[in-house]
Design an enzyme around this catalytic site. Structure first.
Site, mmCIF file in Angstrom:
data_model
loop_
_atom_site.group_PDB
_atom_site.id
_atom_site.type_symbol
_atom_site.label_atom_id
_atom_site.label_comp_id
_atom_site.label_asym_id
_atom_site.label_seq_id
_atom_site.Cartn_x
_atom_site.Cartn_y
_atom_site.Cartn_z
ATOM 1 N N THR A 256 -4.202 -6.860 -10.046
ATOM 2 C CA THR A 256 -3.901 -5.144 -10.352
ATOM 3 C C THR A 256 -2.076 -5.748 -11.990
ATOM 4 O OG1 THR A 256 -2.334 -3.713 -10.074
ATOM 5 C CG2 THR A 256 -2.071 -5.683 -9.168
ATOM 6 N N ASP A 257 -2.351 -4.879 -12.861
ATOM 7 C CA ASP A 257 -1.477 -5.324 -13.746
ATOM 8 C C ASP A 257 -0.266 -5.155 -13.127
ATOM 9 O OD1 ASP A 257 -1.706 -2.629 -13.723
ATOM 10 O OD2 ASP A 257 -1.283 -2.029 -14.949
ATOM 11 N N GLU A 258 -0.040 -4.718 -11.895
ATOM 12 C CA GLU A 258 1.377 -4.304 -11.813
ATOM 13 C C GLU A 258 2.009 -5.935 -11.207
ATOM 14 O OE1 GLU A 258 2.362 -0.828 -8.171
ATOM 15 O OE2 GLU A 258 0.624 0.180 -9.453
ATOM 16 N N TYR B 108 4.994 -3.703 -3.207
ATOM 17 C CA TYR B 108 3.284 -4.039 -2.682
ATOM 18 C C TYR B 108 2.856 -5.082 -4.075
ATOM 19 C CZ TYR B 108 -1.139 -2.815 -5.864
ATOM 20 O OH TYR B 108 -2.531 -3.005 -6.055
ATOM 21 N N LYS C 145 0.746 -8.386 -4.393
ATOM 22 C CA LYS C 145 -0.242 -8.914 -4.906
ATOM 23 C C LYS C 145 0.064 -9.797 -5.785
ATOM 24 C CE LYS C 145 -3.854 -7.019 -5.078
ATOM 25 N NZ LYS C 145 -5.491 -7.051 -4.656
HETATM 26 P P1 NAD Z 1 -7.209 2.136 -1.502
HETATM 27 O O1 NAD Z 1 -6.054 1.705 -0.420
HETATM 28 O O2 NAD Z 1 -8.460 3.096 -1.161
HETATM 29 O O3 NAD Z 1 -8.723 0.854 -0.142
HETATM 30 C C1 NAD Z 1 -8.293 -0.194 0.515
HETATM 31 C C2 NAD Z 1 -9.094 -0.566 1.542
HETATM 32 O O4 NAD Z 1 -8.864 -1.577 2.341
HETATM 33 C C3 NAD Z 1 -9.521 0.394 1.977
HETATM 34 O O5 NAD Z 1 -10.745 1.336 2.676
HETATM 35 C C4 NAD Z 1 -9.281 -0.159 3.826
HETATM 36 O O6 NAD Z 1 -9.478 -0.027 4.418
HETATM 37 C C5 NAD Z 1 -8.961 -1.652 3.651
HETATM 38 N N1 NAD Z 1 -8.870 -2.875 3.962
HETATM 39 C C6 NAD Z 1 -7.127 -2.571 4.494
HETATM 40 N N2 NAD Z 1 -6.897 -3.143 4.979
HETATM 41 C C7 NAD Z 1 -7.321 -3.971 5.577
HETATM 42 C C8 NAD Z 1 -8.229 -5.347 5.992
HETATM 43 N N3 NAD Z 1 -6.416 -6.128 6.631
HETATM 44 N N4 NAD Z 1 -9.337 -5.648 6.642
HETATM 45 C C9 NAD Z 1 -9.969 -4.838 5.300
HETATM 46 N N5 NAD Z 1 -10.011 -4.234 5.209
HETATM 47 C C10 NAD Z 1 -8.851 -3.895 4.445
HETATM 48 O O7 NAD Z 1 -7.825 1.094 -2.801
HETATM 49 P P2 NAD Z 1 -8.205 1.077 -3.948
HETATM 50 O O8 NAD Z 1 -7.532 1.950 -5.123
HETATM 51 O O9 NAD Z 1 -9.391 1.210 -3.934
HETATM 52 O O10 NAD Z 1 -7.474 -0.555 -4.022
HETATM 53 C C11 NAD Z 1 -8.826 -1.653 -4.010
HETATM 54 C C12 NAD Z 1 -8.261 -2.733 -4.754
HETATM 55 O O11 NAD Z 1 -8.290 -3.128 -6.121
HETATM 56 C C13 NAD Z 1 -7.041 -3.118 -4.328
HETATM 57 O O12 NAD Z 1 -6.461 -4.909 -3.935
HETATM 58 C C14 NAD Z 1 -5.696 -3.147 -5.430
HETATM 59 O O13 NAD Z 1 -4.428 -3.324 -4.900
HETATM 60 C C15 NAD Z 1 -6.802 -3.274 -6.503
HETATM 61 N N6 NAD Z 1 -6.250 -2.031 -8.003
HETATM 62 C C16 NAD Z 1 -6.371 -1.408 -7.469
HETATM 63 C C17 NAD Z 1 -5.609 0.308 -8.632
HETATM 64 C C18 NAD Z 1 -6.005 0.815 -8.145
HETATM 65 O O14 NAD Z 1 -5.789 1.959 -9.544
HETATM 66 N N7 NAD Z 1 -6.107 1.975 -7.234
HETATM 67 C C19 NAD Z 1 -6.186 -0.785 -9.788
HETATM 68 C C20 NAD Z 1 -5.212 -2.175 -9.858
HETATM 69 C C21 NAD Z 1 -5.999 -2.855 -8.695
HETATM 70 P P1 TYD Z 2 0.895 6.112 -8.364
HETATM 71 O O1 TYD Z 2 -0.592 6.476 -7.666
HETATM 72 O O2 TYD Z 2 1.473 5.625 -6.774
HETATM 73 O O3 TYD Z 2 0.438 4.472 -8.863
HETATM 74 P P2 TYD Z 2 0.907 3.518 -8.794
HETATM 75 O O4 TYD Z 2 2.427 3.323 -8.759
HETATM 76 O O5 TYD Z 2 0.395 2.167 -8.411
HETATM 77 O O6 TYD Z 2 1.123 3.240 -10.746
HETATM 78 O O7 TYD Z 2 2.123 6.289 -9.153
HETATM 79 C C1 TYD Z 2 0.711 6.788 -10.259
HETATM 80 C C2 TYD Z 2 2.457 6.915 -11.538
HETATM 81 O O8 TYD Z 2 2.717 8.806 -10.740
HETATM 82 C C3 TYD Z 2 3.727 6.711 -10.947
HETATM 83 O O9 TYD Z 2 4.674 6.170 -12.078
HETATM 84 C C4 TYD Z 2 4.355 7.640 -10.055
HETATM 85 C C5 TYD Z 2 4.485 8.677 -9.899
HETATM 86 N N1 TYD Z 2 4.590 9.751 -9.512
HETATM 87 C C6 TYD Z 2 4.977 10.596 -8.605
HETATM 88 O O10 TYD Z 2 5.643 11.161 -9.779
HETATM 89 N N2 TYD Z 2 5.137 11.868 -8.362
HETATM 90 C C7 TYD Z 2 3.911 11.219 -6.821
HETATM 91 O O11 TYD Z 2 4.101 11.703 -6.461
HETATM 92 C C8 TYD Z 2 3.215 9.946 -6.975
HETATM 93 C C9 TYD Z 2 2.586 10.095 -5.516
HETATM 94 C C10 TYD Z 2 3.662 9.425 -7.725
#
Ligand code: NAD
Ligand code: TYD
Length: 348
Positions: free
Chosen positions: A139-141, A164, A168
């Site tokens: 992730t970019d985080e 988090y 990562k």
């Molecule tokens: P999500 O929380 O929707 O899904 C995570 C999945 O992992 C779930 O299906 C969960 O059941 C499974 N899981 C959790 N623990 C597990 C374990 N111990 N063994 C097997 N499965 C397990 O997450 P997401 O938003 O789909 O993100 C997926 C990946 O992409 C993550 O690694 C996250 O860090 C990365 N990512 C997410 C974003 C975003 O904006 N959501 C951006 C960049 C990178």
């Molecule tokens: P989020 O979707 O949790 O993603 P991330 O923290 O991984 O970027 O949050 C996106 C942005 O929105 C973040 O700056 C936090 C803000 N946010 C709120 O202001 N209110 C909320 O209830 C949530 C869930 C997030």
């Protein structure tokens, strides 16, 4: 034939990726997912009977299980999505983030290392590069936060601020180290914030849409001027697909679409799209350690691998809002049970 182990394939991005891969290629996809609160098999209804698709419920930390999957399915690639993914939960309870994101990734990559028998001496040989790969979805985080200027490049020092993002980052660096030390063929992708269908409504966009629909308050953290760089989940999937097929072994690729928006802009856009009043906005206490701004420099993946996003934000966000409104049943299912408990606890 490729036999790809996708972990976390029942989550938001993983389920979109599984469907993308099954629709695009004739590869076997083995989806290993623990089905935590964030995993949902309803996300995969369309492909559950697909001949190239297998679902296994289990934990990436379960070394015995993971090894048996490598052996039984002759796994040739791994795409690791499995993770605890929500910053606010990591602030409430960091431990599971380290267990899943760090130790889980290590257990998984150990299985890859044992089963693929790569030769560290042969690390840069063109020979095996084509055969196996471990792709870590990072992730970019990991880069931490930006001021008003500048962008994250792949070379930007890693400086994560939340439990988090720290977990990562650790996973990201372990994967890098297995390439450096053991010659394991890897890629790492670092993507910006995703939006689109099937995102669990603890994250900004689906949470705001859901609250808006119910005429509940929209909790905006701090001044709402934090900036995120948004990418449609389907563009993230094509980005991973591109790195999976064309990524140079050992390399990290940022994925992003140059779509910086302040949180409050997004919240107002959702309100407008759903015909609701801005009076629903409620400014609440800021998130501790809240990153101010993310912005991805995507030059490397666009120029070296030829990837580009296909959605404009305007088109993508409209379609996404419509999707959540049309899929009320999905939203009701995922917000029944523990969701309300979580919501009360987090937003009390
Ligand atoms: P999500 O929380 O929707 O899904 C995570 C999945 O992992 C779930 O299906 C969960 O059941 C499974 N899981 C959790 N623990 C597990 C374990 N111990 N063994 C097997 N499965 C397990 O997450 P997401 O938003 O789909 O993100 C997926 C990946 O992409 C993550 O690694 C996250 O860090 C990365 N990512 C997410 C974003 C975003 O904006 N959501 C951006 C960049 C990178
Ligand atoms: P989020 O979707 O949790 O993603 P991330 O923290 O991984 O970027 O949050 C996106 C942005 O929105 C973040 O700056 C936090 C803000 N946010 C709120 O202001 N209110 C909320 O209830 C949530 C869930 C997030």
């Amino acid at each position: 034939m490729k036999n790809i182990l996708v972990t976390g394939g029942a989550g938001f991005i993983g389920s979109n990726f599984v469907k993308h891969m099954l629709a695009t290629y004739n590869y076997k996809i083995i989806n290993l997912d623990l089905l935590t609160y964030a995993g949902n098999l309803e996300n995969l209804k369309e492909v559950q009977d697909h001949p190239n698709y297998t679902f296994i419920k289990g934990d990436i930390r379960d070394r015995k299980l993971v090894n048996s999957i490598f052996e039984e399915y002759k796994i040739t690639q791994v795409v690791n999505f499995a993770a605890e993914s929500h910053v606010d939960r990591s602030i409430e309870d960091p431990e599971i983030f380290l267990l899943t994101n760090v130790l889980g990734t290590q257990a998984l990559i150990d299985a890859a290392k044992a089963n693929w028998k790569v030769d560290p001496e042969n690390k840069y040989s063109k020979e095996y590069k084509k055969d196996v790969k471990f792709l870590q979805v990072s992730t970019d985080e990991v880069y931490g936060t930006l001021d008003a200027t500048g962008m994250f490049k792949e070379t930007t020092p890693l400086a994560p601020n939340s439990p988090y993002s720290a977990s990562k980052t650790s996973a990201d660096l372990i994967v890098r180290a297995y390439n450096e030390t053991f010659g394991l063929p890897i890629n790492i992708t670092r993507c910006s914030n995703n939006y689109g269908p099937y995102q669990f409504p603890e994250k900004l966009i689906p949470l705001m849409i859901n609250n808006c629909k119910k005429n509940s308050k929209l909790p905006v953290y701090g001044d709402g001027m934090q900036i995120r760089d948004w990418l449609h989940v389907k563009d993230h999937c094509t980005g991973i697909d591109t790195v999976f097929h064309k990524g140079k072994i050992g390399e990290v690729y940022n994925i992003g679409g140059n779509n910086e928006k302040a949180n409050i802009e997004i919240v107002k856009l959702i309100l407008k799209e759903l015909g609701k009043s801005e009076e629903l906005i409620k400014y609440v206490k800021d998130r501790p350690g809240h990153d101010r701004r993310y912005a991805i420099d995507n030059t490397k993946i666009t120029t070296e691998l030829g990837w580009s996003p296909s959605y404009t934000f305007e088109q993508g966000i409209r379609e996404t809002i419509k999707w959540y409104i049309d899929n009320e049943h999905w939203m009701n299912n995922v917000t029944s049970g523990d969701y309300m408990k979580y919501y009360e606890q987090m937003y009390k």
